[in-house]
Design a protein around this motif. Structure first.
Motif, PDB file in Angstrom:
ATOM      1  N   LEU A 181       0.860  -1.173   0.089  1.00 11.12           N
ATOM      2  CA  LEU A 181       0.048  -0.044  -0.017  1.00 11.12           C
ATOM      3  C   LEU A 181       0.876   1.347   0.222  1.00 11.12           C
ATOM      4  O   LEU A 181       1.950   1.347   0.994  1.00 11.12           O
ATOM      5  N   VAL A 182       0.638   1.986  -0.912  1.00 14.69           N
ATOM      6  CA  VAL A 182       1.542   3.193  -1.120  1.00 14.69           C
ATOM      7  C   VAL A 182       0.793   4.454  -0.869  1.00 14.69           C
ATOM      8  O   VAL A 182      -0.417   4.482  -1.654  1.00 14.69           O
ATOM      9  N   GLU A 183       1.529   5.552  -0.400  1.00 10.87           N
ATOM     10  CA  GLU A 183       0.817   6.827  -0.641  1.00 10.87           C
ATOM     11  C   GLU A 183       1.489   7.770  -1.677  1.00 10.87           C
ATOM     12  O   GLU A 183       2.738   7.770  -1.752  1.00 10.87           O
ATOM     13  N   TYR A 184       0.642   8.149  -2.754  1.00  9.92           N
ATOM     14  CA  TYR A 184       1.182   8.841  -3.844  1.00  9.92           C
ATOM     15  C   TYR A 184       0.208  10.067  -4.168  1.00  9.92           C
ATOM     16  O   TYR A 184      -0.979   9.884  -4.398  1.00  9.92           O
TER      17      TYR A 184
ATOM     18  N   GLU B 113      10.303   6.132  -8.685  1.00 13.87           N
ATOM     19  CA  GLU B 113      10.488   5.483  -7.323  1.00 13.87           C
ATOM     20  C   GLU B 113       9.447   5.868  -6.139  1.00 13.87           C
ATOM     21  O   GLU B 113       9.778   7.386  -5.994  1.00 13.87           O
ATOM     22  N   ILE B 114       8.840   5.291  -5.589  1.00 15.18           N
ATOM     23  CA  ILE B 114       8.013   5.693  -4.323  1.00 15.18           C
ATOM     24  C   ILE B 114       8.482   5.208  -3.218  1.00 15.18           C
ATOM     25  O   ILE B 114       8.395   3.847  -2.876  1.00 15.18           O
ATOM     26  N   ASP B 115       8.991   6.103  -2.394  1.00 13.95           N
ATOM     27  CA  ASP B 115       9.383   5.390  -0.924  1.00 13.95           C
ATOM     28  C   ASP B 115       8.170   5.657   0.275  1.00 13.95           C
ATOM     29  O   ASP B 115       8.662   5.336   1.229  1.00 13.95           O
ATOM     30  N   SER B 116       7.198   6.047  -0.145  1.00  9.39           N
ATOM     31  CA  SER B 116       6.136   6.365   1.035  1.00  9.39           C
ATOM     32  C   SER B 116       5.382   4.915   0.966  1.00  9.39           C
ATOM     33  O   SER B 116       3.975   5.237   0.412  1.00  9.39           O
ATOM     34  N   VAL B 117       5.817   4.031   1.435  1.00 13.18           N
ATOM     35  CA  VAL B 117       5.123   2.778   1.517  1.00 13.18           C
ATOM     36  C   VAL B 117       4.483   2.536   2.900  1.00 13.18           C
ATOM     37  O   VAL B 117       5.175   2.505   3.989  1.00 13.18           O
ATOM     38  N   LEU B 118       3.078   2.361   2.974  1.00 15.49           N
ATOM     39  CA  LEU B 118       2.592   2.386   4.276  1.00 15.49           C
ATOM     40  C   LEU B 118       2.597   0.844   4.640  1.00 15.49           C
ATOM     41  O   LEU B 118       2.567   0.752   5.994  1.00 15.49           O
TER      42      LEU B 118
ATOM     43  N   TYR C 111       5.579   5.184   7.630  1.00 13.75           N
ATOM     44  CA  TYR C 111       6.263   4.440   6.533  1.00 13.75           C
ATOM     45  C   TYR C 111       7.192   3.291   6.845  1.00 13.75           C
ATOM     46  O   TYR C 111       7.859   3.308   7.734  1.00 13.75           O
ATOM     47  N   VAL C 112       7.110   2.424   5.859  1.00 13.91           N
ATOM     48  CA  VAL C 112       7.892   1.030   6.114  1.00 13.91           C
ATOM     49  C   VAL C 112       9.383   1.728   5.599  1.00 13.91           C
ATOM     50  O   VAL C 112       9.590   2.085   4.625  1.00 13.91           O
ATOM     51  N   SER C 113      10.420   1.533   6.437  1.00 10.41           N
ATOM     52  CA  SER C 113      11.738   1.767   6.138  1.00 10.41           C
ATOM     53  C   SER C 113      12.519   1.089   5.161  1.00 10.41           C
ATOM     54  O   SER C 113      12.232  -0.186   5.327  1.00 10.41           O
ATOM     55  N   GLY C 114      13.030   1.497   4.270  1.00 14.36           N
ATOM     56  CA  GLY C 114      13.746   0.612   3.135  1.00 14.36           C
ATOM     57  C   GLY C 114      12.770   0.328   2.052  1.00 14.36           C
ATOM     58  O   GLY C 114      13.334  -0.214   1.074  1.00 14.36           O
ATOM     59  N   ALA C 115      11.678   0.343   1.986  1.00 10.42           N
ATOM     60  CA  ALA C 115      10.681  -0.320   1.114  1.00 10.42           C
ATOM     61  C   ALA C 115      10.413   0.733   0.145  1.00 10.42           C
ATOM     62  O   ALA C 115      10.361   1.722   0.308  1.00 10.42           O
TER      63      ALA C 115
ATOM     64  N   VAL D  24      11.612  -4.439  -0.534  1.00 12.91           N
ATOM     65  CA  VAL D  24      11.742  -4.392   0.967  1.00 12.91           C
ATOM     66  C   VAL D  24      12.881  -4.834   1.341  1.00 12.91           C
ATOM     67  O   VAL D  24      13.720  -5.742   1.039  1.00 12.91           O
ATOM     68  N   ALA D  25      13.308  -3.941   2.293  1.00 10.79           N
ATOM     69  CA  ALA D  25      14.735  -3.874   3.031  1.00 10.79           C
ATOM     70  C   ALA D  25      14.766  -4.940   3.872  1.00 10.79           C
ATOM     71  O   ALA D  25      13.834  -5.499   4.458  1.00 10.79           O
TER      72      ALA D  25
END
Length: 104
Positions: free
Chosen positions: A4-7, A34-39, A53-57, A103-104
């Motif tokens: 789930l991403v926020e864009y 690249e979208i790094d705001s992954v919920l 946000y999930v870090s590194g995703a 995913v990191a």
């Protein structure tokens, strides 16, 4: 696997090779973003929830076509005042393809 991403102020469910319709993006067709705001990330039953946000995703998308949606007609009217007005509006959207979820 999905994320789930926020864009651009809205949330989308992104799966690999999924076609999403987002608000208009000022980029050329074929550009990668690249979208790094992954919920949230779900990977075969293992769920990672971010705070916020999930870090590194990261989610990589490829920009597709830009198009206009169907016209929405807005009609304003006031009774007994001889006032009426018709306005039309077509919102612009961009189709994007989800290429990769990392995913990191």
């Amino acid at each position: 696997m999905y994320a789930l991403v926020e864009y651009k102020g809205k949330q989308y469910k992104a799966e690999k090779d999924a076609l999403l319709t987002v608000d208009k993006i000022d980029a050329q067709k074929g550009d990668k973003i690249e979208i790094d705001s992954v919920l949230l990330v779900s990977d075969n039953g293992k769920v990672s929830v971010g705070t916020p946000y999930v870090s590194g995703a990261k989610v990589t998308i490829e920009v597709g076509d830009t198009f206009k949606d169907d016209k929405v007609i807005v009609y304003k009217y006031k009774s007994k005042k001889d006032y009426h007005r018709t306005i039309g509006h077509r919102e612009q959207y961009t189709k994007v393809i989800v290429k990769d979820i990392v995913v990191a």
